[in-house]
Enzyme design. Structure first.
Site, PDB file in Angstrom:
ATOM      1  N   GLY A  34      46.264  44.980 -20.396  1.00 27.48           N
ATOM      2  CA  GLY A  34      47.542  45.646 -20.197  1.00 27.48           C
ATOM      3  C   GLY A  34      48.151  45.391 -18.827  1.00 27.48           C
ATOM      4  O   GLY A  34      47.464  45.357 -17.817  1.00 27.48           O
ATOM      5  N   ASN A  48      50.647  44.673 -28.262  1.00 25.48           N
ATOM      6  CA  ASN A  48      50.706  46.111 -28.038  1.00 25.48           C
ATOM      7  C   ASN A  48      52.087  46.545 -27.532  1.00 25.48           C
ATOM      8  O   ASN A  48      53.002  45.729 -27.401  1.00 25.48           O
ATOM      9  CB  ASN A  48      49.594  46.526 -27.067  1.00 25.48           C
ATOM     10  N   HIS A  62      63.668  30.132 -11.496  1.00 25.04           N
ATOM     11  CA  HIS A  62      64.983  29.985 -10.874  1.00 25.04           C
ATOM     12  C   HIS A  62      64.869  29.167  -9.596  1.00 25.04           C
ATOM     13  O   HIS A  62      63.828  29.162  -8.938  1.00 25.04           O
ATOM     14  CB  HIS A  62      65.574  31.366 -10.564  1.00 25.04           C
TER      15      HIS A  62
END
Length: 172
Positions: free
Chosen positions: A138, A81, A111
């Site tokens: 989402g 999406n 990191h």
């Protein structure tokens, strides 16, 4: 044999993200994404999919971003999406029949915790595996090294910090 930073990255070894070759590769991927995002069409989708290591039938909505694209492999009938981000310093495997909601982010890169190492650009990456028939809601964020099993459902706006078993519902 001297390995390039790209070779190190692909082999899962620590690498320097500010290496010129890696920066140029990211720039090429950004340009490919920009071409598609500016004028989304099947014709312009090829700018993105030619970066991918593999894909079959795929729908990507505009707003897609990736670091390299070369470490993304996508199965059949996948829907991505709007406004998704794939930081693919390591492989991102997406199985068949996967639905990815808007604003989902996949982060393979990590990191160092030491500021001196971070300042030198050092980082590492771990792959993400998404099984078949997965639905990711989402705004979800998937962290480095995560495996999501077949038929799992990931809730909207969650940070996936651990592996998710087959058929599991992970809602944070």
């Amino acid at each position: 044999m001297n390995l390039t930073e790209f070779d190190k990255m692909r082999q899962g070894k620590p690498f320097n993200a500010i290496d010129l070759d890696l920066r140029l590769r990211r720039e090429a991927a950004r340009l490919a994404c920009a071409k598609f995002n500016a004028h989304p069409s099947k014709g312009n989708l090829r700018h993105i999919t030619r970066l991918f290591s593999s894909f079959d039938s795929l729908v990507i909505e505009p707003g897609f971003q990736c670091d390299y694209g070369t470490q993304i492999d996508v199965g059949e009938r996948v829907f991505i999406n709007f406004n998704c981000v794939f930081l693919d310093s390591a492989n991102i495997h997406i199985g068949d029949d996967v639905l990815i909601g808007p604003g989902v982010h996949f982060y393979t890169v990590d990191h160092p915790r030491e500021p001196e190492q971070r300042a030198q650009g050092e980082c590492c990456a771990r792959p993400i595996f998404i099984g078949n028939n997965v639905w990711i809601g989402g705004g979800a964020k998937v962290l480095p090294g995560i495996n999501i099993g077949h038929n799992a459902i990931i809730g909207a706006n969650v940070v996936v910090k651990r592996d998710v078993a087959e058929n599991e519902r992970y809602v944070g």
